[in-house]
Design a protein around this motif. Structure first.
Motif, PDB file in Angstrom:
ATOM      1  N   LEU A   9       0.811  -1.258   0.072  1.00 18.86           N
ATOM      2  CA  LEU A   9      -0.112   0.061  -0.059  1.00 18.86           C
ATOM      3  C   LEU A   9       0.710   1.152  -0.083  1.00 18.86           C
ATOM      4  O   LEU A   9       0.627   2.138  -0.840  1.00 18.86           O
ATOM      5  N   LEU A  10       1.839   1.437   0.874  1.00 21.64           N
ATOM      6  CA  LEU A  10       2.769   2.393   0.993  1.00 21.64           C
ATOM      7  C   LEU A  10       3.532   2.643  -0.515  1.00 21.64           C
ATOM      8  O   LEU A  10       3.603   3.680  -1.088  1.00 21.64           O
ATOM      9  N   ALA A  11       3.890   1.593  -1.047  1.00 19.47           N
ATOM     10  CA  ALA A  11       4.409   1.528  -2.306  1.00 19.47           C
ATOM     11  C   ALA A  11       3.897   2.035  -3.496  1.00 19.47           C
ATOM     12  O   ALA A  11       4.111   2.970  -4.279  1.00 19.47           O
ATOM     13  N   PHE A  12       2.454   1.758  -3.422  1.00 12.64           N
ATOM     14  CA  PHE A  12       1.371   2.218  -4.482  1.00 12.64           C
ATOM     15  C   PHE A  12       1.282   3.850  -4.129  1.00 12.64           C
ATOM     16  O   PHE A  12       1.075   4.590  -4.986  1.00 12.64           O
ATOM     17  N   LEU A  13       1.371   4.107  -2.923  1.00 13.06           N
ATOM     18  CA  LEU A  13       0.862   5.663  -2.709  1.00 13.06           C
ATOM     19  C   LEU A  13       2.410   6.502  -2.880  1.00 13.06           C
ATOM     20  O   LEU A  13       1.932   7.496  -3.416  1.00 13.06           O
ATOM     21  N   PRO A  41      13.589   3.131  -4.090  1.00  8.45           N
ATOM     22  CA  PRO A  41      13.256   4.527  -5.015  1.00  8.45           C
ATOM     23  C   PRO A  41      11.768   4.491  -5.197  1.00  8.45           C
ATOM     24  O   PRO A  41      11.323   3.462  -5.486  1.00  8.45           O
ATOM     25  N   VAL A  42      11.117   5.679  -5.308  1.00  4.33           N
ATOM     26  CA  VAL A  42       9.837   6.006  -5.743  1.00  4.33           C
ATOM     27  C   VAL A  42       9.549   5.403  -6.981  1.00  4.33           C
ATOM     28  O   VAL A  42       8.631   4.729  -7.265  1.00  4.33           O
ATOM     29  N   GLN A  43      10.501   5.494  -7.867  1.00  2.00           N
ATOM     30  CA  GLN A  43      10.510   4.893  -9.346  1.00  2.00           C
ATOM     31  C   GLN A  43      10.165   3.437  -9.418  1.00  2.00           C
ATOM     32  O   GLN A  43       9.698   3.004 -10.434  1.00  2.00           O
ATOM     33  N   GLU A  44      10.655   2.670  -8.356  1.00  2.00           N
ATOM     34  CA  GLU A  44      10.705   1.093  -8.396  1.00  2.00           C
ATOM     35  C   GLU A  44       9.654   0.833  -7.348  1.00  2.00           C
ATOM     36  O   GLU A  44       9.353  -0.372  -7.533  1.00  2.00           O
ATOM     37  N   ALA A  45       8.796   1.527  -6.644  1.00  2.00           N
ATOM     38  CA  ALA A  45       7.828   1.089  -5.684  1.00  2.00           C
ATOM     39  C   ALA A  45       6.827   0.358  -6.152  1.00  2.00           C
ATOM     40  O   ALA A  45       6.548  -0.773  -5.614  1.00  2.00           O
ATOM     41  N   ALA A  46       6.103   0.813  -7.274  1.00  2.00           N
ATOM     42  CA  ALA A  46       4.945   0.121  -7.579  1.00  2.00           C
ATOM     43  C   ALA A  46       5.182  -1.277  -8.198  1.00  2.00           C
ATOM     44  O   ALA A  46       4.404  -2.245  -8.012  1.00  2.00           O
ATOM     45  N   ARG A  47       6.364  -1.229  -8.936  1.00  2.00           N
ATOM     46  CA  ARG A  47       6.728  -2.525  -9.762  1.00  2.00           C
ATOM     47  C   ARG A  47       7.077  -3.701  -8.549  1.00  2.00           C
ATOM     48  O   ARG A  47       6.684  -4.576  -8.518  1.00  2.00           O
TER      49      ARG A  47
END
Length: 93
Positions: free
Chosen positions: A40-44, A63-69
């Motif tokens: 959840l935090l990663a998608f946020l 890194p934020v750029q890798e969080a959702a993946r």
């Protein structure tokens, strides 16, 4: 199922977040895991503004750029982990 690099990193970071939580409450051992909140935090983080993204990135360990993946990879691992499915069944009782 082979585990991707992103999933392995996510699992390591879930464990690190869990350890930080236990240390913050002064517990040497406990039964809790950040596996439910980490994705959840990663998608946020993926949609966050710059300042919030930095804070979430620090908590997540990626890194934020890798969080959702990484979150998607982690959820795929969770989905294919038999012990987690057994825990769900026990919890439902």
């Amino acid at each position: 199922m082979s585990t991707s690099r992103e999933a392995r990193v996510a699992v390591e970071n879930v464990n690190a977040l869990t350890k930080r939580w236990l240390a913050a409450v002064g517990a040497d051992a406990g039964v809790l895991s950040a596996v439910g909140v980490w994705p959840l935090l990663a998608f946020l983080a993926d949609g966050a503004d710059e300042e919030t993204g930095r804070e979430l990135s620090g908590a997540l360990g990626v890194p934020v750029q890798e969080a959702a993946r990484a979150a998607r990879e982690l959820l795929a691992v969770v989905e294919h982990t038999p012990a987690i499915h057994r825990a769900r069944v026990v919890d439902a009782w």
